[in-house]
Scaffold this motif. Structure first.
Motif, PDB file in Angstrom:
ATOM      1  N   GLN A 132      -9.897  -0.647  -3.033  1.00 57.91           N
ATOM      2  CA  GLN A 132      -9.194  -0.885  -1.770  1.00 57.91           C
ATOM      3  C   GLN A 132     -10.191  -1.319  -0.720  1.00 57.91           C
ATOM      4  N   LYS A 133      -9.692  -1.991   0.296  1.00 51.11           N
ATOM      5  CA  LYS A 133     -10.600  -2.428   1.363  1.00 51.11           C
ATOM      6  C   LYS A 133     -10.998  -1.275   2.270  1.00 51.11           C
ATOM      7  N   GLU A 134     -10.035  -0.386   2.591  1.00 49.99           N
ATOM      8  CA  GLU A 134     -10.402   0.762   3.412  1.00 49.99           C
ATOM      9  C   GLU A 134     -11.062   1.814   2.534  1.00 49.99           C
ATOM     10  N   LYS A 135     -12.104   2.425   3.035  1.00 52.98           N
ATOM     11  CA  LYS A 135     -12.893   3.336   2.198  1.00 52.98           C
ATOM     12  C   LYS A 135     -12.314   4.728   2.115  1.00 52.98           C
ATOM     13  N   GLU A 136     -11.593   5.189   3.148  1.00 46.94           N
ATOM     14  CA  GLU A 136     -10.958   6.499   3.050  1.00 46.94           C
ATOM     15  C   GLU A 136      -9.819   6.405   2.054  1.00 46.94           C
ATOM     16  N   ARG A 137      -9.563   7.353   1.281  1.00 43.83           N
ATOM     17  CA  ARG A 137      -8.534   7.373   0.230  1.00 43.83           C
ATOM     18  C   ARG A 137      -8.882   6.487  -0.963  1.00 43.83           C
ATOM     19  N   ARG A 138     -10.124   6.193  -1.166  1.00 45.52           N
ATOM     20  CA  ARG A 138     -10.511   5.336  -2.280  1.00 45.52           C
ATOM     21  C   ARG A 138     -10.720   6.108  -3.576  1.00 45.52           C
ATOM     22  N   GLN A 139     -11.275   7.295  -3.475  1.00 45.35           N
ATOM     23  CA  GLN A 139     -11.528   8.139  -4.644  1.00 45.35           C
ATOM     24  C   GLN A 139     -10.305   9.017  -4.871  1.00 45.35           C
ATOM     25  N   ARG A 140      -9.744   8.980  -6.068  1.00 48.79           N
ATOM     26  CA  ARG A 140      -8.535   9.744  -6.369  1.00 48.79           C
ATOM     27  C   ARG A 140      -8.782  10.730  -7.504  1.00 48.79           C
ATOM     28  N   ALA A 141      -8.152  11.868  -7.399  1.00 49.70           N
ATOM     29  CA  ALA A 141      -8.202  12.876  -8.460  1.00 49.70           C
ATOM     30  C   ALA A 141      -6.771  13.309  -8.741  1.00 49.70           C
ATOM     31  N   GLU A 142      -6.375  13.269 -10.005  1.00 45.46           N
ATOM     32  CA  GLU A 142      -5.043  13.694 -10.421  1.00 45.46           C
ATOM     33  C   GLU A 142      -5.193  14.744 -11.509  1.00 45.46           C
ATOM     34  N   CYS A 143      -4.298  15.692 -11.527  1.00 45.08           N
ATOM     35  CA  CYS A 143      -4.362  16.745 -12.529  1.00 45.08           C
ATOM     36  C   CYS A 143      -2.956  17.147 -12.941  1.00 45.08           C
ATOM     37  N   LYS A 144      -2.788  17.308 -14.244  1.00 42.58           N
ATOM     38  CA  LYS A 144      -1.522  17.764 -14.804  1.00 42.58           C
ATOM     39  C   LYS A 144      -1.827  19.033 -15.595  1.00 42.58           C
ATOM     40  N   ILE A 145      -1.134  20.105 -15.243  1.00 46.59           N
ATOM     41  CA  ILE A 145      -1.343  21.390 -15.890  1.00 46.59           C
ATOM     42  C   ILE A 145      -0.073  21.772 -16.628  1.00 46.59           C
ATOM     43  N   HIS A 146      -0.227  22.147 -17.879  1.00 45.55           N
ATOM     44  CA  HIS A 146       0.898  22.644 -18.666  1.00 45.55           C
ATOM     45  C   HIS A 146       0.693  24.141 -18.852  1.00 45.55           C
ATOM     46  N   VAL A 147       1.597  24.912 -18.268  1.00 45.27           N
ATOM     47  CA  VAL A 147       1.571  26.362 -18.449  1.00 45.27           C
ATOM     48  C   VAL A 147       2.810  26.748 -19.240  1.00 45.27           C
ATOM     49  N   LYS A 148       2.850  27.972 -19.660  1.00 49.71           N
ATOM     50  CA  LYS A 148       3.977  28.447 -20.452  1.00 49.71           C
ATOM     51  C   LYS A 148       5.257  28.354 -19.616  1.00 49.71           C
ATOM     52  N   GLY A 149       6.111  27.424 -19.984  1.00 47.72           N
ATOM     53  CA  GLY A 149       7.395  27.283 -19.316  1.00 47.72           C
ATOM     54  C   GLY A 149       7.455  26.271 -18.200  1.00 47.72           C
ATOM     55  N   ASN A 150       6.374  25.589 -17.856  1.00 47.46           N
ATOM     56  CA  ASN A 150       6.417  24.669 -16.719  1.00 47.46           C
ATOM     57  C   ASN A 150       5.268  23.673 -16.791  1.00 47.46           C
ATOM     58  N   ASP A 151       5.450  22.524 -16.159  1.00 49.04           N
ATOM     59  CA  ASP A 151       4.385  21.543 -15.964  1.00 49.04           C
ATOM     60  C   ASP A 151       4.172  21.378 -14.466  1.00 49.04           C
ATOM     61  N   MET A 152       2.915  21.282 -14.058  1.00 53.12           N
ATOM     62  CA  MET A 152       2.589  21.092 -12.654  1.00 53.12           C
ATOM     63  C   MET A 152       1.701  19.874 -12.510  1.00 53.12           C
ATOM     64  N   PHE A 153       1.887  19.144 -11.410  1.00 50.86           N
ATOM     65  CA  PHE A 153       1.114  17.939 -11.158  1.00 50.86           C
ATOM     66  C   PHE A 153       0.677  17.943  -9.707  1.00 50.86           C
ATOM     67  N   ALA A 154      -0.558  17.509  -9.489  1.00 49.72           N
ATOM     68  CA  ALA A 154      -1.066  17.360  -8.126  1.00 49.72           C
ATOM     69  C   ALA A 154      -2.023  16.189  -8.103  1.00 49.72           C
ATOM     70  N   GLU A 155      -2.104  15.544  -6.956  1.00 48.03           N
ATOM     71  CA  GLU A 155      -3.050  14.445  -6.787  1.00 48.03           C
ATOM     72  C   GLU A 155      -3.633  14.509  -5.389  1.00 48.03           C
ATOM     73  N   SER A 156      -4.812  13.943  -5.264  1.00 45.23           N
ATOM     74  CA  SER A 156      -5.496  13.953  -3.984  1.00 45.23           C
ATOM     75  C   SER A 156      -6.359  12.707  -3.886  1.00 45.23           C
ATOM     76  N   ALA A 157      -6.490  12.183  -2.680  1.00 43.12           N
ATOM     77  CA  ALA A 157      -7.324  11.007  -2.453  1.00 43.12           C
ATOM     78  C   ALA A 157      -8.206  11.256  -1.237  1.00 43.12           C
ATOM     79  N   HIS A 158      -9.450  10.813  -1.335  1.00 42.94           N
ATOM     80  CA  HIS A 158     -10.414  11.035  -0.260  1.00 42.94           C
ATOM     81  C   HIS A 158     -11.511   9.993  -0.403  1.00 42.94           C
ATOM     82  N   GLU A 159     -12.368   9.870   0.600  1.00 41.84           N
ATOM     83  CA  GLU A 159     -13.468   8.917   0.467  1.00 41.84           C
ATOM     84  C   GLU A 159     -14.596   9.470  -0.397  1.00 41.84           C
TER      85      GLU A 159
END
Length: 109
Positions: free
Chosen positions: A46-73
């Protein structure tokens, strides 16, 4: 627990892998029924530097799936924010799973 760390447009260095595992230990310490964790680290062009680095995670626990994502410079700051989000989700899931029922009042005759 299976842990998969992959990178998209970046190489996952041993230092970065170690940082992710130490941060995710906080989640497994709070809730031990985690089955699978998948982490995806990306660098977007991306041209703007803030929010360029992204981290995503998917967790599978007993009975549920969880997802979260985050973006930062900074990728480490994105990981910190991601683990905070996941920790809140896992805490909410843990309170839902726990048995909140109590015995009713017993009648004495």
């Amino acid at each position: 627990m299976n842990l998969t760390i992959s990178g998209h447009h970046l190489e996952v260095t041993p230092a970065l892998r170690n940082y992710v595992t130490t941060k995710l230990d906080r989640i497994t310490r709070h809730f031990d029924q985690v089955v699978d964790i998948k982490v995806l680290l990306t660098v977007e062009k991306q041209k703007e530097k803030e929010r360029r680095q992204r981290a995503e995670c998917k967790i599978h626990v007993k009975g549920n799936d969880m997802f979260a994502e985050s973006a930062h410079e900074d990728l480490y700051a994105a990981l910190d924010e991601l683990v905070d989000k996941l920790d809140r989700q896992v805490g909410r899931h843990k309170t839902r799973v726990q048995d909140h029922h109590h015995d009713g009042h017993k009648r004495v005759m």
